[in-house]
Design an enzyme around this catalytic site. Structure first.
Site, PDB file in Angstrom:
ATOM      1  N   LYS A  33       2.454   7.237   4.471  1.00 24.74           N
ATOM      2  CA  LYS A  33       1.756   5.943   4.483  1.00 24.74           C
ATOM      3  C   LYS A  33       1.286   5.584   5.893  1.00 24.74           C
ATOM      4  O   LYS A  33       0.870   4.458   6.144  1.00 24.74           O
ATOM      5  CB  LYS A  33       2.696   4.847   3.954  1.00 24.74           C
ATOM      6  N   ARG A  63      15.453  -2.892  -5.256  1.00 22.64           N
ATOM      7  CA  ARG A  63      14.034  -2.932  -5.668  1.00 22.64           C
ATOM      8  C   ARG A  63      13.941  -2.929  -7.185  1.00 22.64           C
ATOM      9  O   ARG A  63      14.752  -2.301  -7.863  1.00 22.64           O
ATOM     10  CB  ARG A  63      13.287  -1.689  -5.139  1.00 22.64           C
ATOM     11  N   PRO A 114       0.837  -1.218   0.000  1.00 22.68           N
ATOM     12  CA  PRO A 114       0.000   0.000   0.000  1.00 22.68           C
ATOM     13  C   PRO A 114       0.869   1.265   0.000  1.00 22.68           C
ATOM     14  O   PRO A 114       1.760   1.407   0.817  1.00 22.68           O
ATOM     15  CB  PRO A 114      -0.804  -0.099   1.295  1.00 22.68           C
ATOM     16  N   GLU A 115       0.610   2.133  -0.951  1.00 23.49           N
ATOM     17  CA  GLU A 115       1.287   3.421  -1.018  1.00 23.49           C
ATOM     18  C   GLU A 115       0.247   4.499  -0.701  1.00 23.49           C
ATOM     19  O   GLU A 115      -0.878   4.180  -0.330  1.00 23.49           O
ATOM     20  CB  GLU A 115       1.904   3.626  -2.409  1.00 23.49           C
TER      21      GLU A 115
END
Ligand SMILES: [Zn+2]
Length: 257
Positions: free
Chosen positions: A58, A247, A2-3
């Site tokens: 966040k 990433r 979730p961003e």
């Protein structure tokens, strides 16, 4: 993961479910969460009324009428399941709050990395966050000045929550594609005009995504993220995947230079 947009969607649902309600009980279920915050400490929340639920980056901040703040962070996964206190708990329930009106919200997280913390009244919460993308004080000039001080390529810099809050791996890739900027371009080398384009792209991408949940599992609407070897939606070049700071980064080698 979730961003900002997914957390914003979650906090809106949470707000509707809990603001104005009085806590009957809060229970942590997962061992790691219980080590972080004991059920004895959570019991001190009994009788407190929720006055607000806000997002910052966040993070989610639940303000109580006694001045304390219950602070939730989903990290890798997580969402709220809203229902009644007597319904069976979802399979991945990690904690839950019940209210005196018989309602309940469950912190539901298959990865079990979500956290809850309780901050005392008057605590100065330093979450280590830069401006929100929607913050009007964030301008092309101020963003350019912030990026000029950073070392290394722009993509990992966008994930640095102190530079700009709420951006994660998906929306960093999407924003750079939208602004036609290479993820490997040095953050400090971007021109004032490129930074202006990037800020506009971030705002557009975040706005478009807000209201959605779990973009990870639905990449059909994304421009580049998780689309390795698929044609660029602008120029048909195959999307490439590289690894930056551990990433995955997806980008179009033709239109992001
Ligand atoms: Zn392209």
């Amino acid at each position: 993961m979730p961003e900002l947009p997914e957390v914003e969607t979650a906090v809106r649902r949470l707000r509707k479910a809990i603001v104005g309600r009085t806590i009957a009980d809060v229970t942590a279920l997962h061992p790691a969460l219980k080590r972080r915050i004991s059920n004895a400490k959570l019991r001190t929340l009994r009788g407190a009324r929720v006055v607000a639920a806000e997002r910052r980056g966040k993070h989610q901040l639940i303000a109580l009428d006694d001045g304390r703040t219950l602070h939730a962070h989903f990290r890798m996964a997580g969402d709220w399941t809203v229902g009644k206190a007597d319904e069976p708990l979802p399979r991945f329930a990690r904690a839950y709050l019940t209210f005196t009106d018989g309602s309940r919200v469950v912190l539901d997280d298959p990865r079990a990395l979500s956290t809850l913390d309780l901050h005392p009244a008057g605590a100065d919460l330093d979450l280590g966050l830069g401006p929100e993308p929607s913050d009007s004080s964030l301008t092309a000039e101020s963003f350019h000045a912030a990026l000029a001080k950073k070392r290394g390529p722009i993509k990992p810099v966008l994930l640095d929550q102190r530079v700009i809050a709420g951006i994660g791996n998906i929306y960093a890739a999407e924003s750079l594609w939208t602004a036609k900027i290479s993820p490997e371009a040095k953050a400090s080398s971007l021109t004032r005009r490129q930074v202006g384009d990037l800020l506009k792209a971030i705002r557009k991408v975040i706005d478009r995504a807000t209201g959605a949940r779990y973009t990870d599992s639905d990449v059909s609407t994304l421009a580049v993220y998780d689309r390795k070897d698929k044609p660029c939606r602008r120029c048909r070049t195959k999307i490439e995947r590289i690894v930056q700071a551990g990433r995955s980064t997806y980008f179009c080698p033709t239109c992001q230079r």
